[in-house]
Design an enzyme around this catalytic site. Structure first.
Site, PDB file in Angstrom:
ATOM      1  N   GLU A  45       0.824  -1.211   0.000  1.00 35.44           N
ATOM      2  CA  GLU A  45       0.000   0.000   0.000  1.00 35.44           C
ATOM      3  C   GLU A  45       0.863   1.268   0.000  1.00 35.44           C
ATOM      4  O   GLU A  45       1.787   1.409   0.810  1.00 35.44           O
ATOM      5  CB  GLU A  45      -0.894  -0.033   1.239  1.00 35.44           C
ATOM      6  CG  GLU A  45      -1.862   1.118   1.372  1.00 35.44           C
ATOM      7  CD  GLU A  45      -2.773   0.955   2.580  1.00 35.44           C
ATOM      8  OE1 GLU A  45      -3.743   1.723   2.690  1.00 35.44           O
ATOM      9  OE2 GLU A  45      -2.519   0.054   3.420  1.00 35.44           O
ATOM     10  N   LYS A 113      -8.947   2.991  -2.712  1.00 30.44           N
ATOM     11  CA  LYS A 113      -9.356   2.414  -1.433  1.00 30.44           C
ATOM     12  C   LYS A 113     -10.727   2.940  -1.031  1.00 30.44           C
ATOM     13  O   LYS A 113     -10.993   4.144  -1.076  1.00 30.44           O
ATOM     14  CB  LYS A 113      -8.322   2.748  -0.358  1.00 30.44           C
ATOM     15  CG  LYS A 113      -8.488   2.014   0.956  1.00 30.44           C
ATOM     16  CD  LYS A 113      -7.287   2.299   1.860  1.00 30.44           C
ATOM     17  CE  LYS A 113      -7.318   1.558   3.163  1.00 30.44           C
ATOM     18  NZ  LYS A 113      -6.115   1.829   3.987  1.00 30.44           N
ATOM     19  N   CYS A 149      -6.100  -3.113   1.772  1.00 32.46           N
ATOM     20  CA  CYS A 149      -5.946  -3.175   3.227  1.00 32.46           C
ATOM     21  C   CYS A 149      -7.302  -3.217   3.954  1.00 32.46           C
ATOM     22  O   CYS A 149      -7.941  -4.255   4.035  1.00 32.46           O
ATOM     23  CB  CYS A 149      -5.086  -2.012   3.704  1.00 32.46           C
ATOM     24  SG  CYS A 149      -4.398  -2.255   5.373  1.00 32.46           S
ATOM     25  N   SER A 175      -0.177  -2.737   7.142  1.00 33.63           N
ATOM     26  CA  SER A 175      -0.773  -3.141   8.414  1.00 33.63           C
ATOM     27  C   SER A 175       0.296  -3.194   9.491  1.00 33.63           C
ATOM     28  O   SER A 175       1.128  -4.113   9.494  1.00 33.63           O
ATOM     29  CB  SER A 175      -1.449  -4.512   8.268  1.00 33.63           C
ATOM     30  OG  SER A 175      -2.015  -4.930   9.490  1.00 33.63           O
ATOM     31  N   LYS A 181      -1.680  -9.695  16.414  1.00 31.22           N
ATOM     32  CA  LYS A 181      -2.487  -9.238  15.284  1.00 31.22           C
ATOM     33  C   LYS A 181      -2.431 -10.187  14.093  1.00 31.22           C
ATOM     34  O   LYS A 181      -3.358 -10.207  13.266  1.00 31.22           O
ATOM     35  CB  LYS A 181      -2.010  -7.847  14.853  1.00 31.22           C
ATOM     36  CG  LYS A 181      -2.926  -7.150  13.854  1.00 31.22           C
ATOM     37  CD  LYS A 181      -2.418  -5.743  13.563  1.00 31.22           C
ATOM     38  CE  LYS A 181      -3.315  -5.002  12.587  1.00 31.22           C
ATOM     39  NZ  LYS A 181      -2.814  -3.641  12.297  1.00 31.22           N
ATOM     40  N   LEU A 292      23.654   3.423  30.976  1.00 29.88           N
ATOM     41  CA  LEU A 292      23.586   2.031  31.423  1.00 29.88           C
ATOM     42  C   LEU A 292      23.725   2.029  32.936  1.00 29.88           C
ATOM     43  O   LEU A 292      24.818   2.234  33.475  1.00 29.88           O
ATOM     44  CB  LEU A 292      24.696   1.208  30.770  1.00 29.88           C
ATOM     45  CG  LEU A 292      24.578  -0.306  30.860  1.00 29.88           C
ATOM     46  CD1 LEU A 292      23.340  -0.808  30.134  1.00 29.88           C
ATOM     47  CD2 LEU A 292      25.818  -0.977  30.294  1.00 29.88           C
ATOM     48  N   SER A 293      22.599   1.825  33.628  1.00 28.81           N
ATOM     49  CA  SER A 293      22.549   2.060  35.068  1.00 28.81           C
ATOM     50  C   SER A 293      22.832   0.831  35.913  1.00 28.81           C
ATOM     51  O   SER A 293      23.009   0.942  37.120  1.00 28.81           O
ATOM     52  CB  SER A 293      21.163   2.579  35.447  1.00 28.81           C
ATOM     53  OG  SER A 293      20.190   1.560  35.253  1.00 28.81           O
ATOM     54  N   GLY A 295      20.480  -1.444  35.886  1.00 27.93           N
ATOM     55  CA  GLY A 295      19.108  -1.908  36.039  1.00 27.93           C
ATOM     56  C   GLY A 295      18.617  -2.623  34.793  1.00 27.93           C
ATOM     57  O   GLY A 295      19.246  -2.572  33.730  1.00 27.93           O
ATOM     58  N   ILE A 296      17.455  -3.255  34.900  1.00 30.03           N
ATOM     59  CA  ILE A 296      16.976  -4.120  33.821  1.00 30.03           C
ATOM     60  C   ILE A 296      16.489  -3.327  32.612  1.00 30.03           C
ATOM     61  O   ILE A 296      16.650  -3.770  31.464  1.00 30.03           O
ATOM     62  CB  ILE A 296      15.883  -5.068  34.340  1.00 30.03           C
ATOM     63  CG1 ILE A 296      15.612  -6.157  33.289  1.00 30.03           C
ATOM     64  CG2 ILE A 296      14.612  -4.299  34.716  1.00 30.03           C
ATOM     65  CD1 ILE A 296      14.824  -7.322  33.803  1.00 30.03           C
ATOM     66  N   GLU A 403       6.173   2.832  34.092  1.00 24.08           N
ATOM     67  CA  GLU A 403       6.651   4.111  34.613  1.00 24.08           C
ATOM     68  C   GLU A 403       5.961   5.278  33.916  1.00 24.08           C
ATOM     69  O   GLU A 403       5.555   6.246  34.567  1.00 24.08           O
ATOM     70  CB  GLU A 403       8.171   4.206  34.428  1.00 24.08           C
ATOM     71  CG  GLU A 403       8.954   3.175  35.223  1.00 24.08           C
ATOM     72  CD  GLU A 403      10.412   3.126  34.819  1.00 24.08           C
ATOM     73  OE1 GLU A 403      11.196   2.496  35.541  1.00 24.08           O
ATOM     74  OE2 GLU A 403      10.769   3.697  33.765  1.00 24.08           O
ATOM     75  N   LYS A 522       3.295  14.696  30.964  1.00 29.58           N
ATOM     76  CA  LYS A 522       4.632  14.141  30.778  1.00 29.58           C
ATOM     77  C   LYS A 522       4.686  13.298  29.506  1.00 29.58           C
ATOM     78  O   LYS A 522       5.642  13.398  28.712  1.00 29.58           O
ATOM     79  CB  LYS A 522       5.022  13.263  31.970  1.00 29.58           C
ATOM     80  CG  LYS A 522       5.391  13.998  33.234  1.00 29.58           C
ATOM     81  CD  LYS A 522       5.939  13.007  34.253  1.00 29.58           C
ATOM     82  CE  LYS A 522       6.396  13.679  35.522  1.00 29.58           C
ATOM     83  NZ  LYS A 522       7.016  12.738  36.471  1.00 29.58           N
TER      84      LYS A 522
END
Length: 553
Positions: A45, A113, A149, A175, A181, A292-293, A295-296, A403, A522
């Protein structure tokens, strides 16, 4: 009238607005398909401009350039395979999302379309006019119906194409990926096949476009509803499908390769990897830089970046303060070593102290609170942006959807950057993806195989480390509870009462709802990130910032 037909499926990765480049991609695929004996080449498309073009498509200059490119491509079809290709078509003061038939060296026809999506990430009614019900094209005497589509999401267009004599349905798509999906697409296509009795080709775009990722995963269904062929996800492919008439004169696609399926974690990881790769490469950044802290979140973000771009294009920086634990320092070092990425340490304590001295007169008589905590995060953002400005890599932010939902992220701090691969990933899924990546090497990954995220990072309690002995659960419920509530409120727009019925404590639900609403300002200022769910923050979920409504009273 022919009894055999070869249709080439060009599952390609166009670049938005790069009309000359997309023309070159189409010409290359067309030439390769010609060598393989194709009679028809199908593109996705709006391929010539890229999809979705948003308001860019309203520029007359873009429309004119697209038309000129397709006319040039039409010249390539003299004595060569015909082409079906998507482009914006301006006619009599209206603009259509169209597919043009190029055959015999000219533009031989167009279809427009009909059903324009106007929900979620789509705003097609804003820029396009709806076309009339299309008639089938005749290609080598075969009547080909081309719903575009969204036209196959209901039965109106395909039913009328079948009534008009269509023998094969060919569906060009843009898409975007959402987890799960692919089953929805297959079910919809199967429903149209069952209703019409016609075989169907579903050709989808692949590649990243801003927050959207297109997974490809094109497929072919025969008239009996059985899967005849499917293309791989996450990468470009040019596949020839061979068609012939059966004893009843119906068209049947010969069995082809069936791409292997993926579990959710593999799909999501590949989406993040491809989304980041194309965002960086298509916008011509030399690479990325991130904090790079230990943490994950930052570890998983770094792993995705290395897999997407290669270790040499990922710069990891540890930015320790007085509250950074020895464990975090060791874990960040171990993660960078496992990934093979450039890694350095820039201490922020002197800058924090200088900021404290600068603000001391203004803060006189007050006690330390989250203001001082956030200053640390904001100073880290300033340093990473300075590295970006000086050397060119884009800052990759590392916050997750949990977060971002409740505002547990610092504006102009850890939200400071150009892109975020975890933006649509809840914290509980962050853990699952980290474990998956340690067990599997993603297809097309440029990073090392094996464990790249130290086990201690996965096992330790998450912490922002902005004050002594801090953990996320000091101010948030456990992530399995938080994410369960957010699943109700965000993904399903459930009421307060219905969420509580799920077993969540009413006061906690009320508090999370409040945090969710007041954090909208935010999220409006957050960088773009890979869309994974049906309700990502941004184009899918558009809430007002000024909003006094609360369901939990």
């Amino acid at each position: 009238m022919t009894d055999r037909l070869r249709i080439a499926l060009a599952q390609l990765n166009p670049v938005m607005g790069d009309i000359a480049g997309n023309l070159a991609r189409a010409r290359k695929a067309h030439g390769e398909a010609a060598k393989l004996g194709a009679d028809l080449v199908l593109f996705s498309e709006l391929f010539i401009t890229g999809y979705p073009p948003e308001d860019l498509v309203l520029k007359p200059a873009l429309q004119a350039d697209a038309r000129a490119a397709v006319e040039a491509l039409a010249g390539d079809t003299a004595g060569a395979p015909a082409i079906l290709i998507g482009m914006p078509l301006a006619e009599r003061g209206k603009l259509f999302n169209a597919v043009l038939l190029l055959e015999g060296g000219r533009i031989a026809g167009a279809t427009r379309k009909v059903d324009l999506p106007n929900y979620g990430v789509f705003d097609e009614k804003r820029v396009f006019a709806a076309g009339p019900i299309p008639a089938p094209f005749s290609i080598k005497g075969v009547r080909i119906g081309v719903p575009v589509c969204e036209d196959i999401w209901t039965d109106a267009v395909t039913r009328q194409l079948a009534e008009a004599g269509a023998e094969i349905l060919v569906v060009p798509n843009g898409s975007p990926f959402e987890a799960g999906k692919e089953d929805v697409r297959l079910e919809l296509a199967a429903a149209r096949v069952k209703e019409t009795g016609l075989p169907l080709i579903y050709l989808n775009q692949v590649g990243g476009q801003d927050e959207l990722v297109f997974d490809g995963a094109s497929f072919v269904l025969n008239g009996d509803g059985k899967l005849a062929a499917s293309l791989p996800g996450w990468r470009e492919a040019l596949v020839i499908t061979d068609w012939s008439r059966d004893g009843n004169g119906k068209w049947v696609c010969a069995p082809g390769e069936i791409a292997a399926g993926e579990i959710r974690a593999g799909q999501v990881y590949h989406a993040m990897m491809l989304g980041l790769r194309d965002y960086v490469n298509k916008n011509r950044f030399p690479g990325v830089v991130l904090g790079l802290s230990g943490g994950i979140d930052s570890a998983l973000s770094a792993a995705v970046a290395v897999d997407a771009l290669g270790a040499s294009r990922v710069r990891c920086v540890m930015l320790p303060s007085r509250y950074t634990s020895r464990t975090s320092l060791e874990d960040a070092d171990a993660c960078a070593l496992a990934l093979g990425t450039p890694y350095e340490t820039i201490e922020i304590e002197r800058v924090v102290a200088a900021m404290g001295e600068t603000l001391a007169p203004a803060f006189a008589g007050t006690t330390a609170d989250t203001t001082e905590e956030n200053i640390q995060s904001r100073l880290r953002g300033v340093i990473l942006m300075a590295l970006s400005n000086k050397f060119g890599p884009m800052v990759l932010t590392t916050g997750n959807k949990s977060e971002m939902s409740v505002g547990y992220a610092t504006l102009y701090g850890d939200m400071c950057g150009g892109y975020n691969v975890l933006k649509d990933i809840y914290k509980t899924e962050v853990f699952a993806l980290a474990r998956w990546r340690n067990e599997f090497s993603p297809q097309g990954a440029l990073g090392p195989a094996g464990r790249v995220i130290p086990e201690r990072i996965i096992e330790k309690p998450p912490s922002a480390e902005l004050k002594p002995d801090q953990t996320d659960q000091d101010s948030l419920p456990p992530y399995d509870i938080l994410d369960g509530i957010l699943e109700c409120l965000v993904e399903h727009e459930m009421s307060f009462a219905d969420t509580v019925v799920r077993g969540f404590e009413p006061a906690t639900v009320k508090r999370i709802e409040q945090l969710l609403y007041v954090s909208e300002y935010k999220r409006r200022q957050a960088p773009p990130g890979v869309k994974i769910s049906a309700r990502n923050f941004g184009r899918d979920r558009r809430y007002p910032i000024t909003n006094a409504f609360r369901d939990a009273r």
